[in-house]
Design an enzyme around this catalytic site. Structure first.
Site, PDB file in Angstrom:
ATOM      1  N   TRP A 138     103.441  -5.700 -51.383  1.00 54.12           N
ATOM      2  CA  TRP A 138     102.997  -6.440 -50.206  1.00 54.12           C
ATOM      3  C   TRP A 138     101.672  -7.106 -50.549  1.00 54.12           C
ATOM      4  O   TRP A 138     100.804  -6.477 -51.156  1.00 54.12           O
ATOM      5  CB  TRP A 138     102.794  -5.519 -48.988  1.00 54.12           C
ATOM      6  CG  TRP A 138     102.146  -6.291 -47.879  1.00 54.12           C
ATOM      7  CD1 TRP A 138     102.771  -7.186 -47.053  1.00 54.12           C
ATOM      8  CD2 TRP A 138     100.756  -6.300 -47.526  1.00 54.12           C
ATOM      9  NE1 TRP A 138     101.841  -7.749 -46.207  1.00 54.12           N
ATOM     10  CE2 TRP A 138     100.610  -7.238 -46.469  1.00 54.12           C
ATOM     11  CE3 TRP A 138      99.629  -5.622 -47.990  1.00 54.12           C
ATOM     12  CZ2 TRP A 138      99.375  -7.505 -45.878  1.00 54.12           C
ATOM     13  CZ3 TRP A 138      98.399  -5.885 -47.411  1.00 54.12           C
ATOM     14  CH2 TRP A 138      98.278  -6.814 -46.355  1.00 54.12           C
ATOM     15  N   GLU A 170     107.902  -7.021 -49.609  1.00 56.57           N
ATOM     16  CA  GLU A 170     107.719  -6.815 -48.164  1.00 56.57           C
ATOM     17  C   GLU A 170     107.184  -8.059 -47.465  1.00 56.57           C
ATOM     18  O   GLU A 170     106.129  -8.579 -47.803  1.00 56.57           O
ATOM     19  CB  GLU A 170     106.746  -5.648 -47.944  1.00 56.57           C
ATOM     20  CG  GLU A 170     106.471  -5.342 -46.470  1.00 56.57           C
ATOM     21  CD  GLU A 170     105.526  -4.153 -46.295  1.00 56.57           C
ATOM     22  OE1 GLU A 170     104.973  -3.653 -47.297  1.00 56.57           O
ATOM     23  OE2 GLU A 170     105.336  -3.734 -45.132  1.00 56.57           O
ATOM     24  N   LYS A 174     106.075 -10.329 -43.884  1.00 54.47           N
ATOM     25  CA  LYS A 174     105.249 -10.110 -42.699  1.00 54.47           C
ATOM     26  C   LYS A 174     105.222 -11.398 -41.886  1.00 54.47           C
ATOM     27  O   LYS A 174     105.354 -12.493 -42.439  1.00 54.47           O
ATOM     28  CB  LYS A 174     103.844  -9.722 -43.178  1.00 54.47           C
ATOM     29  CG  LYS A 174     102.901  -9.235 -42.112  1.00 54.47           C
ATOM     30  CD  LYS A 174     101.797  -8.393 -42.774  1.00 54.47           C
ATOM     31  CE  LYS A 174     100.714  -8.047 -41.776  1.00 54.47           C
ATOM     32  NZ  LYS A 174      99.827  -6.988 -42.257  1.00 54.47           N
ATOM     33  N   ASP A 234     109.484  -3.932 -42.651  1.00 56.77           N
ATOM     34  CA  ASP A 234     108.481  -3.109 -41.970  1.00 56.77           C
ATOM     35  C   ASP A 234     108.663  -3.335 -40.460  1.00 56.77           C
ATOM     36  O   ASP A 234     108.707  -4.483 -39.999  1.00 56.77           O
ATOM     37  CB  ASP A 234     107.079  -3.524 -42.427  1.00 56.77           C
ATOM     38  CG  ASP A 234     105.976  -2.663 -41.809  1.00 56.77           C
ATOM     39  OD1 ASP A 234     105.198  -2.061 -42.569  1.00 56.77           O
ATOM     40  OD2 ASP A 234     105.880  -2.620 -40.568  1.00 56.77           O
ATOM     41  N   HIS A 238     106.436  -5.854 -38.690  1.00 55.30           N
ATOM     42  CA  HIS A 238     106.210  -7.158 -39.310  1.00 55.30           C
ATOM     43  C   HIS A 238     107.049  -8.300 -38.761  1.00 55.30           C
ATOM     44  O   HIS A 238     107.276  -9.303 -39.432  1.00 55.30           O
ATOM     45  CB  HIS A 238     106.401  -7.050 -40.821  1.00 55.30           C
ATOM     46  CG  HIS A 238     105.270  -6.321 -41.480  1.00 55.30           C
ATOM     47  ND1 HIS A 238     105.068  -6.298 -42.829  1.00 55.30           N
ATOM     48  CD2 HIS A 238     104.253  -5.599 -40.947  1.00 55.30           C
ATOM     49  CE1 HIS A 238     103.987  -5.581 -43.116  1.00 55.30           C
ATOM     50  NE2 HIS A 238     103.493  -5.140 -41.985  1.00 55.30           N
ATOM     51  N   HIS A 240     109.853   0.284 -43.965  1.00 54.68           N
ATOM     52  CA  HIS A 240     108.545   0.826 -43.626  1.00 54.68           C
ATOM     53  C   HIS A 240     108.611   1.132 -42.142  1.00 54.68           C
ATOM     54  O   HIS A 240     108.508   0.240 -41.309  1.00 54.68           O
ATOM     55  CB  HIS A 240     107.428  -0.188 -43.920  1.00 54.68           C
ATOM     56  CG  HIS A 240     106.885  -0.051 -45.300  1.00 54.68           C
ATOM     57  ND1 HIS A 240     105.774  -0.723 -45.740  1.00 54.68           N
ATOM     58  CD2 HIS A 240     107.289   0.737 -46.338  1.00 54.68           C
ATOM     59  CE1 HIS A 240     105.529  -0.370 -46.998  1.00 54.68           C
ATOM     60  NE2 HIS A 240     106.430   0.495 -47.377  1.00 54.68           N
ATOM     61  N   ASP A 266     101.167  -5.401 -34.609  1.00 58.41           N
ATOM     62  CA  ASP A 266     101.471  -4.578 -35.779  1.00 58.41           C
ATOM     63  C   ASP A 266     100.391  -3.512 -35.961  1.00 58.41           C
ATOM     64  O   ASP A 266      99.636  -3.523 -36.918  1.00 58.41           O
ATOM     65  CB  ASP A 266     101.532  -5.511 -37.003  1.00 58.41           C
ATOM     66  CG  ASP A 266     101.814  -4.773 -38.298  1.00 58.41           C
ATOM     67  OD1 ASP A 266     102.445  -3.708 -38.239  1.00 58.41           O
ATOM     68  OD2 ASP A 266     101.396  -5.270 -39.357  1.00 58.41           O
ATOM     69  N   ASP A 294     100.527  -0.198 -36.362  1.00 58.65           N
ATOM     70  CA  ASP A 294     100.765   0.967 -37.228  1.00 58.65           C
ATOM     71  C   ASP A 294     100.451   2.307 -36.577  1.00 58.65           C
ATOM     72  O   ASP A 294      99.812   3.171 -37.184  1.00 58.65           O
ATOM     73  CB  ASP A 294     100.008   0.807 -38.554  1.00 58.65           C
ATOM     74  CG  ASP A 294     100.606  -0.279 -39.432  1.00 58.65           C
ATOM     75  OD1 ASP A 294     101.790  -0.153 -39.779  1.00 58.65           O
ATOM     76  OD2 ASP A 294      99.900  -1.257 -39.747  1.00 58.65           O
TER      77      ASP A 294
HETATM   78  C1  RNT Z   1     100.697  -4.209 -44.582  1.00 59.36           C
HETATM   79  C2  RNT Z   1     101.960  -3.621 -45.079  1.00 59.36           C
HETATM   80  C3  RNT Z   1     101.825  -2.670 -46.221  1.00 59.36           C
HETATM   81  C4  RNT Z   1     100.694  -1.685 -46.084  1.00 59.36           C
HETATM   82  C5  RNT Z   1     100.673  -0.608 -47.129  1.00 59.36           C
HETATM   83  C6  RNT Z   1      99.386   0.099 -47.186  1.00 59.36           C
HETATM   84  O1  RNT Z   1     100.857  -4.953 -43.466  1.00 59.36           O
HETATM   85  O2  RNT Z   1     102.655  -3.019 -44.035  1.00 59.36           O
HETATM   86  O3  RNT Z   1     103.034  -2.020 -46.417  1.00 59.36           O
HETATM   87  O4  RNT Z   1     100.684  -1.092 -44.823  1.00 59.36           O
HETATM   88  O5  RNT Z   1     101.059  -1.116 -48.335  1.00 59.36           O
HETATM   89 ZN    ZN Z   2     104.436  -1.945 -44.594  1.00 53.91          ZN
END
Ligand code: RNT
Ligand code: ZN
Length: 424
Positions: A191, A232, A234, A265, A268, A292, A300, A302
């Site tokens: 990423w 990955e 986003k 993710d 994302h 993810h 986003d 987390d």
């Molecule tokens: C960031 C991505 C990525 C990170 C990690 C730490 O937006 O989600 O995966 O969260 O690599």
């Molecule tokens: Zn991620």
């Protein structure tokens, strides 16, 4: 507070649950057996708020920010391993640990990211081998002076691009070595933060540059027995609100054309979009994917995952379609406002519970209703299933796997917080 049922209570409740599920033609023994074979990749970065162990003077974190300052985070690799070990002891099943390149151990030497090598991860390998867990890996293309302006592999400066290309190449070599040493493939996810805060004039060129860099990074193929590469996407990030170079369309095309894994993710995409609905589509065109699993609150953010409809839907997609060998389940949340070990344990146990609930579903019956277009019966049965005692099967599974059932694990985390974390 966090009382646990006795073993006898768990057995009684389980026997009862077993009968209730059997009435729906669901075999609870079969369900827990299959569950035990599904690994979850725990992300190391929940343990130290995405900090890592380097000492670079980076101004920004690539838009990744853990909020909160709950005491007791891990400051050293030893602490992180000790904390993670406790989390693993409280989670049923055999799982994996997901490292970032910034968790390298260089014995005090300043080793820049393009010079990292397998030797810098040998302590992790030894620890993983001892605990019987697998390892996954990520190049770290953020939190570094050469990423301070928010661009890495798509930078207009060829020197900056080269630095990050080299970092990604050494990361893949490290992953291959880890996979070879542990005898199981390491999933290496890339990423990058690259993107524009305000509307760019030339989106196209940045994406061409990214494609060109990636083609150099992946020019040498890995032995899939040792390393599997994922990319990955986003939609937006802090500082890349207007355009992310590695968007979903970009990586969808890239992963299919280069035969890589795509990483979805949960945070994302647009807030009304869900990754559970994407799994069956992308797996028509890709062999394997990485998830993810995360929880966005309004954005986003987390947050630690909870047993939400979407987490359940992700698990249902995997289980209903027998995708467990094609979908690698990784976690990606980081909350610095609560006990970090508890965050790992809560989130991972949630993911496993969601898989268990999906495994306890009479899917064939539901499928039959759907084929007959009997959507009334489908809805009725789905709602009835929600009040079946999956918790009794969950406690039984925890007992079988030798980990604390119900909330009993929290006592151990509280004890550890008092004896270890509060002294850091
Ligand atoms: C960031 C991505 C990525 C990170 C990690 C730490 O937006 O989600 O995966 O969260 O690599
Ligand atoms: Zn991620």
């Amino acid at each position: 507070m966090f009382t646990a049922p006795t073993d006898a209570q768990i057995s009684r409740a389980y026997e009862n649950a077993k009968e209730l599920y059997a009435a729906y033609d669901v075999d609870t023994e079969q369900a827990v057996k299959r569950l035990a074979d599904i690994p979850i990749s725990l992300h190391c970065w929940q343990g130290d708020d995405v900090g890592g162990f380097e000492n670079f003077d980076a101004a920004g974190g690539g838009g990744i920010q853990a909020t909160g300052n709950y005491p007791g985070k891990a400051f050293t690799p030893e602490q992180l391993r000790q904390d993670a070990a406790l989390a693993f002891d409280l989670i049923p099943g055999r799982h994996r640990f997901n490292l970032h390149a910034m968790y390298a151990e260089t014995s005090g030497a300043k080793v820049d990211r393009d010079a990292l090598a397998p030797e810098h991860f040998q302590n992790w390998v030894a620890w993983a081998r001892e605990r019987g867990v697998g390892i996954d890996f990520n190049p770290t293309c953020f939190a570094h002076p050469r990423a301070d302006d928010g661009f890495t592999l798509s930078h207009y400066d060829a020197g900056v691009r080269k630095f990050w290309i080299n970092h990604c190449i050494v990361s893949r070599k490290i992953a291959e070595s880890i996979g070879a040493q542990l005898g199981a493939p390491c999933v290496t996810n890339l990423w990058i933060p690259d993107g524009y805060k305000d509307a760019p004039v030339d989106r196209n060129k940045s994406r061409e540059l990214l494609r060109e860099s990636l083609d150099i990074v992946y020019a040498e193929r890995s032995d899939p027995a040792h390393n599997l590469d994922a990319v990955e996407s986003k939609l937006f990030g802090i500082g890349s609100e207007s355009c992310v170079i590695g968007s979903h369309e970009f990586y969808m095309g890239y992963s299919i054309s280069r035969n890589l894994l795509l990483c979805l993710d949960a945070g994302h995409f647009h807030p009304t979009e869900v990754i559970s609905d994407k799994i069956s589509s992308v797996l028509l065109f890709l062999d394997e994917i990485l998830l993810h699993v995360s929880r966005g609150v309004r954005w986003d953010s987390d947050h630690v995952i909870v047993l939400s409809d979407e987490i359940r839907a992700i698990a249902e997609e995997i289980i209903r379609n027998n995708f467990e060998n094609r979908v690698h389940i990784g976690l990606d949340f980081f909350d610095a406002s609560i006990n970090r070990i508890a965050a790992w344990v809560i989130g991972t146990r949630v993911m496993i519970k969601a898989l268990l609930i999906a495994l306890l579903e009479p899917t064939e019956t539901l499928r039959q209703f759907e084929r007959e277009q009997n959507f009334t019966a489908r809805l009725a049965l789905l709602e009835e299933l929600k009040t079946l005692p999956f918790g009794a099967v969950w406690d039984y599974y925890c007992l079988q796997q030798g980990v604390p059932p119900a909330g009993a694990w929290m006592e151990e985390v509280a004890k550890y917080e008092k004896e270890v974390l509060s002294r850091r």
